[in-house]
Structures are given as C-alpha cells and as structure tokens.
Design an enzyme around this catalytic site. Structure first.
Site, PDB file in Angstrom:
ATOM      1  N   LYS A 125       0.939   2.056  -3.842  1.00 29.63           N
ATOM      2  CA  LYS A 125       2.105   2.736  -3.261  1.00 29.63           C
ATOM      3  C   LYS A 125       1.708   3.988  -2.485  1.00 29.63           C
ATOM      4  O   LYS A 125       2.424   4.407  -1.595  1.00 29.63           O
ATOM      5  CB  LYS A 125       3.177   3.120  -4.272  1.00 29.63           C
ATOM      6  CG  LYS A 125       2.883   3.188  -5.711  1.00 29.63           C
ATOM      7  CD  LYS A 125       4.127   3.709  -6.437  1.00 29.63           C
ATOM      8  CE  LYS A 125       4.348   3.012  -7.762  1.00 29.63           C
ATOM      9  NZ  LYS A 125       3.404   3.408  -8.811  1.00 29.63           N
ATOM     10  N   LYS A 127      -8.688   8.303  -8.297  1.00 35.82           N
ATOM     11  CA  LYS A 127      -7.588   9.249  -8.037  1.00 35.82           C
ATOM     12  C   LYS A 127      -8.130  10.648  -7.758  1.00 35.82           C
ATOM     13  O   LYS A 127      -7.521  11.399  -6.998  1.00 35.82           O
ATOM     14  CB  LYS A 127      -6.556   9.232  -9.170  1.00 35.82           C
ATOM     15  CG  LYS A 127      -5.812   7.887  -9.209  1.00 35.82           C
ATOM     16  CD  LYS A 127      -4.374   7.953  -9.650  1.00 35.82           C
ATOM     17  CE  LYS A 127      -3.690   6.624  -9.334  1.00 35.82           C
ATOM     18  NZ  LYS A 127      -2.365   6.460  -9.837  1.00 35.82           N
ATOM     19  N   LYS A 184      -6.938  -2.621  -3.690  1.00 35.85           N
ATOM     20  CA  LYS A 184      -5.627  -3.087  -4.176  1.00 35.85           C
ATOM     21  C   LYS A 184      -4.482  -2.481  -3.363  1.00 35.85           C
ATOM     22  O   LYS A 184      -4.601  -1.356  -2.851  1.00 35.85           O
ATOM     23  CB  LYS A 184      -5.463  -2.800  -5.667  1.00 35.85           C
ATOM     24  CG  LYS A 184      -5.119  -1.375  -6.010  1.00 35.85           C
ATOM     25  CD  LYS A 184      -4.532  -1.280  -7.420  1.00 35.85           C
ATOM     26  CE  LYS A 184      -3.990   0.128  -7.617  1.00 35.85           C
ATOM     27  NZ  LYS A 184      -3.208   0.334  -8.790  1.00 35.85           N
TER      28      LYS A 184
HETATM   29  N1  AQP Z   1      -1.924  -4.201  -6.261  1.00 33.60           N
HETATM   30  C1  AQP Z   1      -1.545  -4.532  -7.485  1.00 33.60           C
HETATM   31  N2  AQP Z   1      -1.681  -5.797  -7.926  1.00 33.60           N
HETATM   32  C2  AQP Z   1      -1.279  -6.154  -9.172  1.00 33.60           C
HETATM   33  N3  AQP Z   1      -0.710  -5.283 -10.044  1.00 33.60           N
HETATM   34  C3  AQP Z   1      -0.555  -4.010  -9.644  1.00 33.60           C
HETATM   35  N4  AQP Z   1      -0.038  -2.918 -10.257  1.00 33.60           N
HETATM   36  C4  AQP Z   1      -0.098  -1.861  -9.410  1.00 33.60           C
HETATM   37  N5  AQP Z   1      -0.642  -2.237  -8.246  1.00 33.60           N
HETATM   38  C5  AQP Z   1      -0.944  -3.566  -8.359  1.00 33.60           C
HETATM   39  C6  AQP Z   1       0.523  -2.921 -11.604  1.00 33.60           C
HETATM   40  O1  AQP Z   1       1.822  -2.343 -11.545  1.00 33.60           O
HETATM   41  C7  AQP Z   1       2.097  -1.680 -12.783  1.00 33.60           C
HETATM   42  C8  AQP Z   1       2.632  -0.312 -12.522  1.00 33.60           C
HETATM   43  O2  AQP Z   1       1.698   0.482 -11.835  1.00 33.60           O
HETATM   44  P1  AQP Z   1       1.879   2.047 -11.863  1.00 33.60           P
HETATM   45  O3  AQP Z   1       3.124   2.446 -11.218  1.00 33.60           O
HETATM   46  O4  AQP Z   1       1.715   2.530 -13.228  1.00 33.60           O
HETATM   47  O5  AQP Z   1       0.742   2.679 -11.016  1.00 33.60           O
HETATM   48  P2  AQP Z   1      -0.516   2.218 -10.302  1.00 33.60           P
HETATM   49  O6  AQP Z   1      -1.224   1.101 -10.999  1.00 33.60           O
HETATM   50  O7  AQP Z   1      -1.313   3.439 -10.095  1.00 33.60           O
HETATM   51  O8  AQP Z   1       0.148   1.670  -8.992  1.00 33.60           O
HETATM   52  P3  AQP Z   1      -0.103   2.056  -7.538  1.00 33.60           P
HETATM   53  O9  AQP Z   1       0.912   1.325  -6.748  1.00 33.60           O
HETATM   54  O10 AQP Z   1      -1.520   1.786  -7.164  1.00 33.60           O
HETATM   55  O11 AQP Z   1       0.187   3.597  -7.478  1.00 33.60           O
HETATM   56  P4  AQP Z   1      -0.696   4.740  -6.854  1.00 33.60           P
HETATM   57  O12 AQP Z   1      -0.743   4.464  -5.377  1.00 33.60           O
HETATM   58  O13 AQP Z   1       0.080   5.972  -7.201  1.00 33.60           O
HETATM   59  O14 AQP Z   1      -2.040   4.675  -7.489  1.00 33.60           O
HETATM   60  C9  AQP Z   1       0.796  -1.669 -13.579  1.00 33.60           C
HETATM   61  O15 AQP Z   1       0.879  -2.698 -14.544  1.00 33.60           O
HETATM   62  C10 AQP Z   1      -0.242  -2.009 -12.565  1.00 33.60           C
HETATM   63  O16 AQP Z   1      -1.349  -2.678 -13.128  1.00 33.60           O
END
Ligand code: AQP
Length: 330
Positions: free
Chosen positions: A198, A113, A195
C-alpha cells in the site's frame, strides 16, 4: 467439539490493496463457518509510521466496512479495534522482556521498513513483531491466516510463546501460520520482483480496492510482462506474467493449467485485459457494498463495539494468567 480459533488483522494505514485482499481478507471469508474468528483493525501497528490522525481514524472505519463488504459476517466473526483492547499493549510490554534484540534484528520487515522510513526508524518499528505476538497469543489462536510476508513474524511468535511456556508452564497455544498456496505473495504490477504494497510510490504498481474500473484496467494494461508473448507460469523467469496468472486464477477461480490453455494462442494484450476485467468484476459488488456501509457510521460502531467486548473477555483472561505467572500483583 470446540471450534479452533483464528486471529488476524490489517493495519489501518492507507488504502487496502489487491494484495491485502487476495493474501488475507478473501481467505478469511471461507473460514468463518468452521472457526471461531477474531479479526482486528491493527491501529496500534499503524503508529510505527507517521499518519495524519484524522485519516488514521477514518481508515480504521473504512477497513471495518471493507471486511464486511468482502463477506465477513459480523454476526459470525468478532471484528474489533486493537487499541480498544488494552491487553494487547500490556502483554506486548511483558513479552518484550522475553524477546531478544538479536531475534528482532533478524526480521526482514524491520530491515525493509527501516530502509523505506530512514528518517523515522523508531523502536515501535523494531518491536512490532512482539506486539504481533501479543495480538495472537492473547486469544490462544490456533491459526493465523496471513500473507507470506508475515511468516517470519509468526515463527518468532511461536518461539516467544514456547519460551514463556517452558519457563512458566502451559500458558499459550502455539499458533500455526495459515498461508494461502497461490496468493501468498501478490507482486507489484510494475515491479513483479517486490510485493504489492500500500505504501508503494509508483501508483501503477498497486491495485487499490477502491480503484475505479477505468483505473484498474489502465494499471493492468501497463503491467510489466516480458518479450516472450507466452502465457506460462514460471515465477523465476516470467515474474510479471506469473503474477498476473495468480491474480487471475484467484479472482476467476482457475488453475494455472487452465489459464495457460485459455491463452495458448492469444497475446499479452488480450491476457492483461481479461485479468483486468476479472478483477473489476470481482471487486464490483465489494465496492458497492463498501460504499453503502461507509455511510452508516452507527452500524460500523455497533460492529466494533460488540467485537471489542468479545475480544476483551478472552484477552483479559490470558493477561491475568500471565501477570500472575510473572509475579505481578493482580
Ligand atoms: N502483496 C501481498 N500479497 C499477499 N498478501 C499480502 N499482505 C499484504 N500485502 C500482501 C497481507 O495482508 C495482511 C495485512 O497486511 P498489513 O496491513 O498488516 O500490512 P503489510 O503486510 O505491511 O501490508 P502492505 O500493504 O505491504 O503495507 P505497507 O506498504 O505499509 O508495508 C497481512 O496478512 C499481509 O501478509
């Protein structure tokens, strides 16, 4: 026998993805009968990146609607807003004083990040895992259902809880990660080495839960595969195809062997279309319910008001115990 307790959540930044759904929310639905469940909207975590305030507020409500649309029964689950339970911030500060800089420096999400938000490497981004530890151990959670990307944070949570217990005696339950076997890490459609996220800049990399059927089909058609034209599960050598197989397996409830057999003599075009249609079918009822719920603000408020209250009851008991143990006047 008392039910085991679960805590998990999703940040209210941006639209949720198929990764968030298959890696986390979809699995929660299967746990609601057996466990005492607490699911939060992690709005404090969202502040580690810059957001438009109104959009952030709206997103929090959208996620509540999505939780329910995905099948979380608000009568059986405690759905609450993290910032409405002040114990999260309070315990987070206390735990900061029991967490080492070296531990936080090793967190890969912080490194990723920081690279992504080089103009805003704030200390919230650095201490994010401590807030996450507070989120979990405040509820004495036994299990934390998350995607693979959160494993390292959960291990740190266990270390912090264990450290505190060793100093002050039994205070926190040491939580276990509950990481799904097949959908722990849904990868990007354009870059299956990373991965699905979002905040991806290439929108074709991500299926958003509110994408229209047309958009979903277009994105899957463009998904990166390889030149073998062979549907075979081999994440190392065939990451794109293997990722599509995992998605298809999860939404259509099929094993890799079944999928390999199904497409033994069919090409990638056919395969991608089948995956796309299965995802569209899986999301259709969720999207319909989500749109219906979104227009019912009162209902959404009722859900989190009740959830907040239940969450506060448990969290405040733990916080009081911690404050006493560390020597604060209560
Ligand atoms: N690609 C993924 N595959 C499986 N699980 C995933 N999670 C996120 N992306 C994947 C799981 O979703 C839950 C919530 O995630 P979060 O909103 O807390 O944030 P994150 O993990 O940082 O998700 P993003 O989508 O990747 O956001 P950004 O782009 O802001 O970094 C968690 O249980 C996570 O493991």
């Amino acid at each position: 026998m008392e039910k085991k307790r679960i805590l998990s959540g999703v940040q209210s930044t941006g639209n949720l993805t198929l990764g968030n759904f298959l890696g986390a929310i979809n699995n929660w639905v299967n746990m609601q009968e057996e466990y005492d469940c607490y699911y939060m909207i992690a709005d404090l975590h969202s502040l580690t990146v810059r957001n438009d305030p109104e959009t952030l507020r709206e997103n929090a409500k959208k996620i509540i609607a999505l939780y329910v649309a995905a099948g979380l029964d608000p009568e059986k689950n405690n759905i609450f807003v993290q910032s409405h339970v002040s114990a999260h911030s309070e315990l987070s500060w206390i735990l900061n004083c029991y967490t080492y800089m070296g531990e936080l420096s090793r967190m890969t999400q912080f490194k990723d990040k920081s690279a992504k938000h080089a103009d805003n490497i704030n200390s919230g981004l650095f201490t994010y895992p401590v807030l996450m530890a507070a989120d979990i151990i405040l509820y004495q959670a036994d299990l934390v259902p998350v995607g693979e990307d959160q494993r390292q944070h959960l291990e740190l949570t266990r270390d912090i809880a264990d450290r505190f217990n060793k100093i002050y005696g039994d205070t926190f339950t040491i939580p276990e990660a509950y990481i799904p076997k097949t959908t722990a890490r849904i990868m990007g459609l354009q870059n299956p080495e990373a991965k699905m996220s979002k905040s991806a800049t290439n929108l074709n990399d991500v299926i958003f839960l509110n994408d229209t059927p047309d958009t979903i089909i277009k994105k899957f058609k463009k998904a990166v595969t390889d030149s073998d034209n062979l549907v075979k599960f081999d994440p190392e050598n065939k990451p794109g195809v293997s990722n599509l197989m995992q998605i298809y397996g999860a939404v259509a409830n099929k094993s890799n062997e079944e999928i390999e057999k199904e497409f033994a003599s069919r090409g990638y075009g056919d395969f991608k279309m089948t995956v796309a249609e299965a995802v569209v079918e899986k999301l259709k009822p969720i999207q319909a319910k989500y749109n219906e719920l979104l227009s019912n603000e009162d209902y959404i408020r009722k859900i989190y008001t009740k959830g907040d209250e239940n969450a506060r009851k448990i969290a405040n008991v733990t916080l009081k115990d911690v404050k006493e143990k560390v020597g604060l006047i209560i």
